[in-house]
Design a protein around this motif. Structure first.
Motif, PDB file in Angstrom:
ATOM      1  N   ARG A 148     -30.314  31.825   8.424  1.00 16.16           N
ATOM      2  CA  ARG A 148     -29.780  31.197   7.216  1.00 16.16           C
ATOM      3  C   ARG A 148     -28.542  30.362   7.544  1.00 16.16           C
ATOM      4  NH1 ARG A 148     -33.807  33.573   6.198  1.00 16.16           N
ATOM      5  NH2 ARG A 148     -34.482  31.587   7.028  1.00 16.16           N
ATOM      6  N   ASP A 149     -27.694  30.879   8.427  1.00 12.10           N
ATOM      7  CA  ASP A 149     -26.495  30.132   8.833  1.00 12.10           C
ATOM      8  C   ASP A 149     -26.887  28.847   9.557  1.00 12.10           C
ATOM      9  OD1 ASP A 149     -24.908  32.104   7.752  1.00 12.10           O
ATOM     10  OD2 ASP A 149     -24.483  33.089   9.664  1.00 12.10           O
ATOM     11  N   GLU A 150     -27.907  28.926  10.409  1.00 18.18           N
ATOM     12  CA  GLU A 150     -28.365  27.739  11.133  1.00 18.18           C
ATOM     13  C   GLU A 150     -28.944  26.703  10.167  1.00 18.18           C
ATOM     14  OE1 GLU A 150     -31.121  29.114  14.041  1.00 18.18           O
ATOM     15  OE2 GLU A 150     -29.576  29.900  15.387  1.00 18.18           O
ATOM     16  N   GLU A 151     -29.709  27.174   9.185  1.00 22.98           N
ATOM     17  CA  GLU A 151     -30.291  26.251   8.200  1.00 22.98           C
ATOM     18  C   GLU A 151     -29.201  25.587   7.371  1.00 22.98           C
ATOM     19  OE1 GLU A 151     -32.988  28.626   5.965  1.00 22.98           O
ATOM     20  OE2 GLU A 151     -34.476  28.766   7.570  1.00 22.98           O
ATOM     21  N   ARG A 152     -28.174  26.373   6.995  1.00 24.51           N
ATOM     22  CA  ARG A 152     -27.067  25.810   6.222  1.00 24.51           C
ATOM     23  C   ARG A 152     -26.299  24.775   7.043  1.00 24.51           C
ATOM     24  NH1 ARG A 152     -24.550  30.135   5.655  1.00 24.51           N
ATOM     25  NH2 ARG A 152     -25.771  30.874   3.903  1.00 24.51           N
ATOM     26  N   ALA A 153     -26.072  25.093   8.332  1.00 21.69           N
ATOM     27  CA  ALA A 153     -25.358  24.158   9.188  1.00 21.69           C
ATOM     28  C   ALA A 153     -26.166  22.875   9.391  1.00 21.69           C
ATOM     29  CB  ALA A 153     -25.067  24.812  10.546  1.00 21.69           C
ATOM     30  N   GLU A 154     -27.489  23.009   9.523  1.00 24.65           N
ATOM     31  CA  GLU A 154     -28.341  21.835   9.693  1.00 24.65           C
ATOM     32  C   GLU A 154     -28.360  20.980   8.433  1.00 24.65           C
ATOM     33  OE1 GLU A 154     -30.972  18.991  11.189  1.00 24.65           O
ATOM     34  OE2 GLU A 154     -29.613  20.427  12.144  1.00 24.65           O
ATOM     35  N   ALA A 155     -28.393  21.634   7.264  1.00 22.39           N
ATOM     36  CA  ALA A 155     -28.358  20.888   5.997  1.00 22.39           C
ATOM     37  C   ALA A 155     -27.038  20.129   5.858  1.00 22.39           C
ATOM     38  CB  ALA A 155     -28.553  21.839   4.822  1.00 22.39           C
ATOM     39  N   GLU A 156     -25.939  20.779   6.250  1.00 22.42           N
ATOM     40  CA  GLU A 156     -24.636  20.118   6.194  1.00 22.42           C
ATOM     41  C   GLU A 156     -24.575  18.953   7.179  1.00 22.42           C
ATOM     42  OE1 GLU A 156     -21.901  23.260   6.950  1.00 22.42           O
ATOM     43  OE2 GLU A 156     -22.067  24.139   4.944  1.00 22.42           O
ATOM     44  N   ARG A 157     -25.187  19.141   8.360  1.00 21.62           N
ATOM     45  CA  ARG A 157     -25.203  18.066   9.355  1.00 21.62           C
ATOM     46  C   ARG A 157     -25.978  16.852   8.837  1.00 21.62           C
ATOM     47  NH1 ARG A 157     -28.074  15.417  12.506  1.00 21.62           N
ATOM     48  NH2 ARG A 157     -29.984  16.491  11.878  1.00 21.62           N
ATOM     49  N   ARG A 158     -27.150  17.117   8.218  1.00 21.08           N
ATOM     50  CA  ARG A 158     -27.946  16.013   7.672  1.00 21.08           C
ATOM     51  C   ARG A 158     -27.211  15.309   6.538  1.00 21.08           C
ATOM     52  NH1 ARG A 158     -32.289  19.790   8.151  1.00 21.08           N
ATOM     53  NH2 ARG A 158     -32.138  20.183   5.912  1.00 21.08           N
ATOM     54  N   SER A 159     -26.540  16.099   5.687  1.00 24.37           N
ATOM     55  CA  SER A 159     -25.792  15.519   4.576  1.00 24.37           C
ATOM     56  C   SER A 159     -24.661  14.628   5.073  1.00 24.37           C
ATOM     57  CB  SER A 159     -25.234  16.639   3.687  1.00 24.37           C
ATOM     58  OG  SER A 159     -24.455  16.116   2.643  1.00 24.37           O
ATOM     59  N   GLU A 160     -23.947  15.104   6.094  1.00 25.84           N
ATOM     60  CA  GLU A 160     -22.845  14.311   6.650  1.00 25.84           C
ATOM     61  C   GLU A 160     -23.372  13.057   7.344  1.00 25.84           C
ATOM     62  OE1 GLU A 160     -18.931  13.190   7.817  1.00 25.84           O
ATOM     63  OE2 GLU A 160     -19.853  14.276   6.159  1.00 25.84           O
ATOM     64  N   ALA A 161     -24.506  13.173   8.039  1.00 24.94           N
ATOM     65  CA  ALA A 161     -25.093  12.005   8.695  1.00 24.94           C
ATOM     66  C   ALA A 161     -25.499  10.953   7.660  1.00 24.94           C
ATOM     67  CB  ALA A 161     -26.301  12.420   9.533  1.00 24.94           C
ATOM     68  N   ALA A 162     -26.053  11.412   6.540  1.00 24.10           N
ATOM     69  CA  ALA A 162     -26.436  10.474   5.475  1.00 24.10           C
ATOM     70  C   ALA A 162     -25.197   9.826   4.864  1.00 24.10           C
ATOM     71  CB  ALA A 162     -27.240  11.211   4.410  1.00 24.10           C
ATOM     72  N   ARG A 163     -24.121  10.629   4.702  1.00 17.64           N
ATOM     73  CA  ARG A 163     -22.888  10.065   4.145  1.00 17.64           C
ATOM     74  C   ARG A 163     -22.309   9.011   5.083  1.00 17.64           C
ATOM     75  NH1 ARG A 163     -17.781   9.795   4.474  1.00 17.64           N
ATOM     76  NH2 ARG A 163     -17.727  11.007   6.399  1.00 17.64           N
ATOM     77  N   LEU A 164     -22.311   9.312   6.385  1.00 18.37           N
ATOM     78  CA  LEU A 164     -21.788   8.356   7.355  1.00 18.37           C
ATOM     79  C   LEU A 164     -22.607   7.073   7.375  1.00 18.37           C
ATOM     80  CD1 LEU A 164     -20.910  10.741  10.324  1.00 18.37           C
ATOM     81  CD2 LEU A 164     -19.306   9.500   8.843  1.00 18.37           C
ATOM     82  N   GLU A 165     -23.920   7.175   7.192  1.00 21.21           N
ATOM     83  CA  GLU A 165     -24.757   5.983   7.139  1.00 21.21           C
ATOM     84  C   GLU A 165     -24.432   5.150   5.899  1.00 21.21           C
ATOM     85  OE1 GLU A 165     -27.581   3.007   7.736  1.00 21.21           O
ATOM     86  OE2 GLU A 165     -26.522   4.373   9.079  1.00 21.21           O
ATOM     87  N   ARG A 166     -24.233   5.831   4.744  1.00 26.09           N
ATOM     88  CA  ARG A 166     -23.840   5.088   3.542  1.00 26.09           C
ATOM     89  C   ARG A 166     -22.477   4.423   3.738  1.00 26.09           C
ATOM     90  NH1 ARG A 166     -25.639   9.874   1.149  1.00 26.09           N
ATOM     91  NH2 ARG A 166     -23.494  10.465   0.610  1.00 26.09           N
ATOM     92  N   GLU A 167     -21.560   5.165   4.384  1.00 24.24           N
ATOM     93  CA  GLU A 167     -20.229   4.601   4.649  1.00 24.24           C
ATOM     94  C   GLU A 167     -20.334   3.377   5.559  1.00 24.24           C
ATOM     95  OE1 GLU A 167     -16.460   6.042   7.274  1.00 24.24           O
ATOM     96  OE2 GLU A 167     -17.022   7.386   5.628  1.00 24.24           O
ATOM     97  N   ARG A 168     -21.174   3.465   6.572  1.00 26.56           N
ATOM     98  CA  ARG A 168     -21.355   2.327   7.489  1.00 26.56           C
ATOM     99  C   ARG A 168     -21.870   1.107   6.747  1.00 26.56           C
ATOM    100  NH1 ARG A 168     -24.969  -0.484   9.782  1.00 26.56           N
ATOM    101  NH2 ARG A 168     -26.670   0.681   8.795  1.00 26.56           N
ATOM    102  N   ARG A 169     -22.854   1.328   5.875  1.00 31.94           N
ATOM    103  CA  ARG A 169     -23.417   0.213   5.117  1.00 31.94           C
ATOM    104  C   ARG A 169     -22.368  -0.384   4.174  1.00 31.94           C
ATOM    105  NH1 ARG A 169     -28.678  -0.717   4.910  1.00 31.94           N
ATOM    106  NH2 ARG A 169     -28.509  -1.522   2.787  1.00 31.94           N
ATOM    107  N   LEU A 170     -21.616   0.499   3.519  1.00 35.27           N
ATOM    108  CA  LEU A 170     -20.598   0.030   2.575  1.00 35.27           C
ATOM    109  C   LEU A 170     -19.561  -0.843   3.270  1.00 35.27           C
ATOM    110  CD1 LEU A 170     -19.470   0.346  -0.385  1.00 35.27           C
ATOM    111  CD2 LEU A 170     -18.074   2.206   0.518  1.00 35.27           C
ATOM    112  N   LEU A 171     -19.067  -0.395   4.422  1.00 32.47           N
ATOM    113  CA  LEU A 171     -18.001  -1.107   5.124  1.00 32.47           C
ATOM    114  C   LEU A 171     -18.507  -2.315   5.898  1.00 32.47           C
ATOM    115  CD1 LEU A 171     -15.900   1.930   6.413  1.00 32.47           C
ATOM    116  CD2 LEU A 171     -15.556   0.554   4.343  1.00 32.47           C
ATOM    117  N   SER A 172     -19.823  -2.412   6.074  1.00 35.60           N
ATOM    118  CA  SER A 172     -20.394  -3.576   6.766  1.00 35.60           C
ATOM    119  C   SER A 172     -20.949  -4.594   5.771  1.00 35.60           C
ATOM    120  CB  SER A 172     -21.485  -3.137   7.741  1.00 35.60           C
ATOM    121  OG  SER A 172     -22.561  -2.530   7.039  1.00 35.60           O
ATOM    122  N   TYR A 173     -20.574  -4.448   4.504  1.00 39.51           N
ATOM    123  CA  TYR A 173     -20.917  -5.395   3.435  1.00 39.51           C
ATOM    124  C   TYR A 173     -22.397  -5.397   3.066  1.00 39.51           C
ATOM    125  CZ  TYR A 173     -16.225  -6.977   4.489  1.00 39.51           C
ATOM    126  OH  TYR A 173     -14.873  -7.014   4.702  1.00 39.51           O
ATOM    127  N   ALA A 174     -23.087  -4.320   3.386  1.00 39.77           N
ATOM    128  CA  ALA A 174     -24.484  -4.182   2.944  1.00 39.77           C
ATOM    129  C   ALA A 174     -24.520  -3.403   1.636  1.00 39.77           C
ATOM    130  CB  ALA A 174     -25.297  -3.444   4.012  1.00 39.77           C
TER     131      ALA A 174
END
Length: 247
Positions: A148-174
């Protein structure tokens, strides 16, 4: 205190259960489910539709159901206990009923190889079945929290990766949906090359602004107050294509 037979059965099972030295074990959903099954089984034994599962058979199978014990070996052991001969169909359907109707957990696929390795090693060492079941049950209980801890950590990792991708798009004028860049108090989105900002209010509403850049200190044109990001998004969908500047 006087107790009738049914009350005495429940009292005895509860008394045995609370003798566990582990408070965590007593609170685990799986442990409570197994106790509930045992109580119901003992009380309803006479009226059970599962006529071959009298005596200790149900208890043994319930304790082993998450342990990935080979079915041939489990069937052979159960047939060594008092009661009519069981077939493989008897075993498989009783396991299915325990999982689907009596809400016992089914085996965790990620633990199959580990459990089978432990089982084989103990079998070769000559350990008897109840002891093997006990060891595997303890192992599965300990590993369940790890998974359960591994699944929670993986979900948090995916969520952060998605946030970073949105941040990249936002700051690159996309164009990108609402996102909160690291260190910011507000949410931003970009649509049709226009930037919109959402500021939370004390009453949990959100104020929508049209801004020129992604900067919490930048001033912008207020568009309105909304109850949720969803409501604000509906306005942004139109505002992004209104004649510039949007007022």
């Amino acid at each position: 205190m006087f107790m009738n037979q049914r009350t005495s059965v429940v009292y005895s099972l509860l008394a045995d259960y609370v003798r566990s030295p582990s408070l965590r074990h007593m609170r685990e959903q799986r442990s409570v489910a197994k106790l509930a099954l045992e109580i119901v089984t003992r009380l309803d034994q006479d009226s059970s539709i599962w006529k071959k599962w009298e005596g200790p058979r149900d208890k043994v199978l319930a304790s082993a159901i998450e342990c990935w014990i080979p079915k041939d070996d489990m069937l052979a052991f159960l047939n060594g206990l008092p009661g009519p001969a069981l077939t493989m169909t008897d075993l498989e359907q009783r396991m299915k009923a325990m999982i689907e109707e009596e809400y016992l957990g089914d085996p965790e696929p990620k633990l199959e190889a580990e459990c089978l390795a432990i089982y084989q090693a103990e079998k070769e060492a000559g350990t008897e079945m109840p002891a093997i079941i006990g060891r595997l049950a303890d192992y599965v209980g300990a590993q369940w929290q790890r998974l359960r801890d591994e699944e929670r950590a993986e979900a948090e990792r995916r969520s952060e990766a998605a946030r970073l991708e949105r941040e990249r798009r936002l700051l690159s004028y996309a164009d990108c949906p609402w996102t909160q860049i690291k260190g910011s108090k507000y949410f931003y989105c970009r649509k049709n090359s226009r930037v919109f900002q959402l500021k939370p209010n004390s009453d949990k509403s959100l104020t929508l602004y049209r801004v020129q850049e992604v900067d919490d200190t930048a001033s912008g044109d207020m568009i309105g107050r909304y109850r949720s990001r969803g409501d604000a998004s509906k306005v942004v969908a139109k505002a992004a294509y209104e004649p510039d500047p949007f007022r």
